[in-house]
Design an enzyme around this catalytic site. Structure first.
Site, PDB file in Angstrom:
ATOM      1  N   HIS A 287      41.840 117.007  27.850  1.00 28.04           N
ATOM      2  CA  HIS A 287      40.908 117.323  26.767  1.00 28.04           C
ATOM      3  C   HIS A 287      41.645 117.281  25.443  1.00 28.04           C
ATOM      4  CE1 HIS A 287      37.489 118.270  29.216  1.00 28.04           C
ATOM      5  NE2 HIS A 287      38.316 118.880  30.055  1.00 28.04           N
TER       6      HIS A 287
ATOM      7  N   GLU B  94      45.470 122.617  18.130  1.00 35.85           N
ATOM      8  CA  GLU B  94      46.860 123.057  18.039  1.00 35.85           C
ATOM      9  C   GLU B  94      47.568 122.355  16.882  1.00 35.85           C
ATOM     10  OE1 GLU B  94      49.870 121.574  20.636  1.00 35.85           O
ATOM     11  OE2 GLU B  94      50.684 123.556  21.038  1.00 35.85           O
TER      12      GLU B  94
ATOM     13  N   TRP C 192      48.716 128.999  24.250  1.00 30.12           N
ATOM     14  CA  TRP C 192      49.851 129.807  23.792  1.00 30.12           C
ATOM     15  C   TRP C 192      49.754 131.274  24.185  1.00 30.12           C
ATOM     16  CZ3 TRP C 192      54.452 128.277  22.238  1.00 30.12           C
ATOM     17  CH2 TRP C 192      54.597 126.957  21.782  1.00 30.12           C
TER      18      TRP C 192
ATOM     19  N   TYR D 177      56.514 126.442  15.449  1.00 24.24           N
ATOM     20  CA  TYR D 177      56.312 125.152  14.777  1.00 24.24           C
ATOM     21  C   TYR D 177      55.721 125.222  13.373  1.00 24.24           C
ATOM     22  CZ  TYR D 177      57.192 123.461  19.469  1.00 24.24           C
ATOM     23  OH  TYR D 177      57.762 123.238  20.686  1.00 24.24           O
TER      24      TYR D 177
ATOM     25  N   ARG E  53      66.008 106.475   5.479  1.00 30.17           N
ATOM     26  CA  ARG E  53      66.372 106.760   6.872  1.00 30.17           C
ATOM     27  C   ARG E  53      66.493 108.251   7.095  1.00 30.17           C
ATOM     28  NH1 ARG E  53      70.525 101.782   6.251  1.00 30.17           N
ATOM     29  NH2 ARG E  53      71.270 103.210   4.660  1.00 30.17           N
ATOM     30  N   ARG E  54      65.855 108.985   6.194  1.00 29.50           N
ATOM     31  CA  ARG E  54      65.963 110.453   6.248  1.00 29.50           C
ATOM     32  C   ARG E  54      64.601 111.111   6.388  1.00 29.50           C
ATOM     33  NH1 ARG E  54      70.180 110.961   1.143  1.00 29.50           N
ATOM     34  NH2 ARG E  54      71.724 109.516   2.003  1.00 29.50           N
TER      35      ARG E  54
ATOM     36  N   CYS F 140      60.235 123.047  21.758  1.00 27.37           N
ATOM     37  CA  CYS F 140      60.492 121.984  22.753  1.00 27.37           C
ATOM     38  C   CYS F 140      60.479 120.625  22.088  1.00 27.37           C
ATOM     39  CB  CYS F 140      59.427 121.991  23.835  1.00 27.37           C
ATOM     40  SG  CYS F 140      59.655 123.314  24.997  1.00 27.37           S
TER      41      CYS F 140
ATOM     42  N   ARG G 220      63.457 118.222  23.589  1.00 24.87           N
ATOM     43  CA  ARG G 220      64.658 118.683  24.307  1.00 24.87           C
ATOM     44  C   ARG G 220      64.380 119.049  25.748  1.00 24.87           C
ATOM     45  NH1 ARG G 220      64.334 123.874  25.732  1.00 24.87           N
ATOM     46  NH2 ARG G 220      62.755 125.035  24.601  1.00 24.87           N
ATOM     47  N   SER G 221      63.151 119.479  26.026  1.00 24.35           N
ATOM     48  CA  SER G 221      62.794 119.955  27.358  1.00 24.35           C
ATOM     49  C   SER G 221      61.359 119.537  27.611  1.00 24.35           C
ATOM     50  CB  SER G 221      62.937 121.476  27.390  1.00 24.35           C
ATOM     51  OG  SER G 221      62.500 122.011  28.616  1.00 24.35           O
TER      52      SER G 221
ATOM     53  N   ASP H 173      58.185 119.377  30.387  1.00 27.50           N
ATOM     54  CA  ASP H 173      57.431 119.618  31.619  1.00 27.50           C
ATOM     55  C   ASP H 173      56.559 118.372  31.793  1.00 27.50           C
ATOM     56  OD1 ASP H 173      55.383 120.259  33.381  1.00 27.50           O
ATOM     57  OD2 ASP H 173      55.123 122.294  32.624  1.00 27.50           O
TER      58      ASP H 173
ATOM     59  N   ASN I 239      51.942 116.397  24.684  1.00 27.56           N
ATOM     60  CA  ASN I 239      52.871 116.114  23.595  1.00 27.56           C
ATOM     61  C   ASN I 239      52.702 114.686  23.083  1.00 27.56           C
ATOM     62  OD1 ASN I 239      55.096 118.143  25.471  1.00 27.56           O
ATOM     63  ND2 ASN I 239      54.285 118.746  23.501  1.00 27.56           N
TER      64      ASN I 239
ATOM     65  N   HIS J 197      61.715 117.094  33.324  1.00 29.28           N
ATOM     66  CA  HIS J 197      61.592 117.668  34.669  1.00 29.28           C
ATOM     67  C   HIS J 197      60.172 117.716  35.203  1.00 29.28           C
ATOM     68  CE1 HIS J 197      61.770 120.827  31.526  1.00 29.28           C
ATOM     69  NE2 HIS J 197      60.706 121.286  32.142  1.00 29.28           N
TER      70      HIS J 197
ATOM     71  N   TYR K  69      58.310 120.442  37.566  1.00 26.32           N
ATOM     72  CA  TYR K  69      58.437 121.706  38.294  1.00 26.32           C
ATOM     73  C   TYR K  69      58.070 121.450  39.754  1.00 26.32           C
ATOM     74  CZ  TYR K  69      59.115 124.467  34.066  1.00 26.32           C
ATOM     75  OH  TYR K  69      59.628 125.000  32.915  1.00 26.32           O
TER      76      TYR K  69
HETATM   77  N1  U5P Z   1      57.107 122.564  27.328  1.00 31.50           N
HETATM   78  C1  U5P Z   1      56.709 121.246  27.194  1.00 31.50           C
HETATM   79  N2  U5P Z   1      56.065 120.886  26.051  1.00 31.50           N
HETATM   80  C2  U5P Z   1      55.788 121.777  25.074  1.00 31.50           C
HETATM   81  C3  U5P Z   1      56.168 123.110  25.219  1.00 31.50           C
HETATM   82  C4  U5P Z   1      56.832 123.465  26.354  1.00 31.50           C
HETATM   83  O1  U5P Z   1      56.934 120.407  28.057  1.00 31.50           O
HETATM   84  O2  U5P Z   1      55.195 121.380  24.070  1.00 31.50           O
HETATM   85  C5  U5P Z   1      57.824 123.034  28.546  1.00 31.50           C
HETATM   86  C6  U5P Z   1      59.264 122.632  28.669  1.00 31.50           C
HETATM   87  O3  U5P Z   1      59.472 121.375  29.187  1.00 31.50           O
HETATM   88  C7  U5P Z   1      59.803 123.679  29.626  1.00 31.50           C
HETATM   89  C8  U5P Z   1      59.117 124.922  29.126  1.00 31.50           C
HETATM   90  O4  U5P Z   1      59.394 123.384  30.946  1.00 31.50           O
HETATM   91  O5  U5P Z   1      57.900 124.460  28.536  1.00 31.50           O
HETATM   92  C9  U5P Z   1      59.976 125.633  28.108  1.00 31.50           C
HETATM   93  O6  U5P Z   1      61.077 126.226  28.744  1.00 31.50           O
HETATM   94  P1  U5P Z   1      62.579 126.157  28.188  1.00 31.50           P
HETATM   95  O7  U5P Z   1      62.967 124.703  28.139  1.00 31.50           O
HETATM   96  O8  U5P Z   1      62.587 126.769  26.818  1.00 31.50           O
HETATM   97  O9  U5P Z   1      63.373 126.955  29.178  1.00 31.50           O
END
Ligand code: U5P
Length: 277
Positions: free
Chosen positions: A51, A58, A80, A94, A126-127, A159, A179-180, A182, A190, A220, A222
């Site tokens: 959706h 957001e 959230w 953010y 480039r900034r 993230c 950086r991380s 899900d 995202n 990753h 889960y």
């Molecule tokens: N996460 C996302 N996208 C977002 C916000 C969070 O994928 O916009 C996921 C991260 O990948 C992770 C968790 O699984 O939420 C945050 O946990 P951590 O990386 O801070 O431990």
């Protein structure tokens, strides 16, 4: 959205089983990139139903600089809720970093407004970067999100942390470093959210849309979403929808929910999964 299915397969084939902060456990790879040509359609996942409503709300909420979930709650967006305090606060997340990054002297920087100015006046720069990664505001991983907020820090370390814009052949592209990630629950949102932002900034600055490049760090699945990922891999991607923006607001900060419409969205059914907090 074949690129997304390739990522799921890549994690299943090459991932390492790793523990994580939430205790759920993951299968994870480090470093991955996907490129979406926004001229080919709006990259809203088709192998399960998404959706756009919560994504639009957001994003508008980020752009308003707000870090309290009241606006989201009022609009029925719950993404959230788990991280907020009883008062609805999330700390300097953010919204704060994008439009009111605090300098040591207390003045603030509107990174979004600055990027738009540069896109209009010096598009070869480039900034053209927005950083939501502010080490001074990061949470302490050993205490709860709510406790962090009470102590003036972010509820969750950002993230989607860092993004850059690029103009060539009159097209606006954007690369995000997440950086991380899900991959089952977060990443489809995202991708859609940043693609929407690129469309809005392109409209404001007069460029056509180019590529959205998604770069992930710890990417990753889960363990409680592996079966769901396999279901998606059995599904055939469908043609991408289109995004329509109904008017051109005065500035990037003046969009309203009603300005956006997603047309010709076809998708396979929704797949249920538990979010790891
Ligand atoms: N996460 C996302 N996208 C977002 C916000 C969070 O994928 O916009 C996921 C991260 O990948 C992770 C968790 O699984 O939420 C945050 O946990 P951590 O990386 O801070 O431990």
């Amino acid at each position: 959205m074949r690129a997304y299915l390739d990522l799921l397969q890549h994690i299943l084939d090459n991932g390492t089983d790793k523990g994580d902060r939430t205790g759920t456990g993951t299968r994870s790879v480090f470093g991955y990139q996907m490129r979406f040509d926004l001229q080919e359609g709006f990259p809203l996942l088709t192998t399960k139903k998404l959706h756009l409503r919560s994504i639009i709300h957001e994003l508008l909420w980020f752009l308003s600089g707000d870090t309290n979930i009241k606006y989201l709650k009022d609009n029925g967006v719950r993404i959230w809720d788990e991280w907020a305090t009883e008062e609805g606060d999330l700390g300097p997340l953010y919204g704060k970093q994008w439009v009111a990054w605090e300098k040591p002297n207390g003045e603030t920087i509107n990174q979004i407004a600055e990027v738009i100015e540069t896109l209009k006046n010096n598009p070869n720069s480039r900034r053209m970067i927005v950083s939501a990664w502010n080490p001074a505001d990061l949470p302490d991983e050993s205490i709860s999100p709510q406790e962090n907020v009470k102590q003036g820090r972010m509820a969750l370390a950002t993230c989607h942390a860092f993004f850059q814009f690029y103009v060539a052949n009159n097209r606006l592209s954007c690369q995000l470093y997440q950086r991380s990630a899900d991959t089952f629950l977060g990443v489809p949102f995202n991708i859609a959210s940043y693609s929407l932002l690129v469309h809005m900034i392109a409209q404001q600055t007069g460029y056509e849309v180019g590529d959205f490049i998604w770069t992930g760090g710890d990417v990753h699945l889960y363990n409680n979403t592996i079966e769901q990922a396999k279901i998606q891999l059995q599904r055939e991607p469908l043609p991408l929808p289109k995004l329509k923006i109904g008017r051109k607001p005065e500035s990037i900060f003046d969009y309203r929910f009603e300005d956006f419409e997603i047309v010709d969205y076809q998708s396979h059914p929704h797949i249920k999964a538990e979010v790891s907090v």
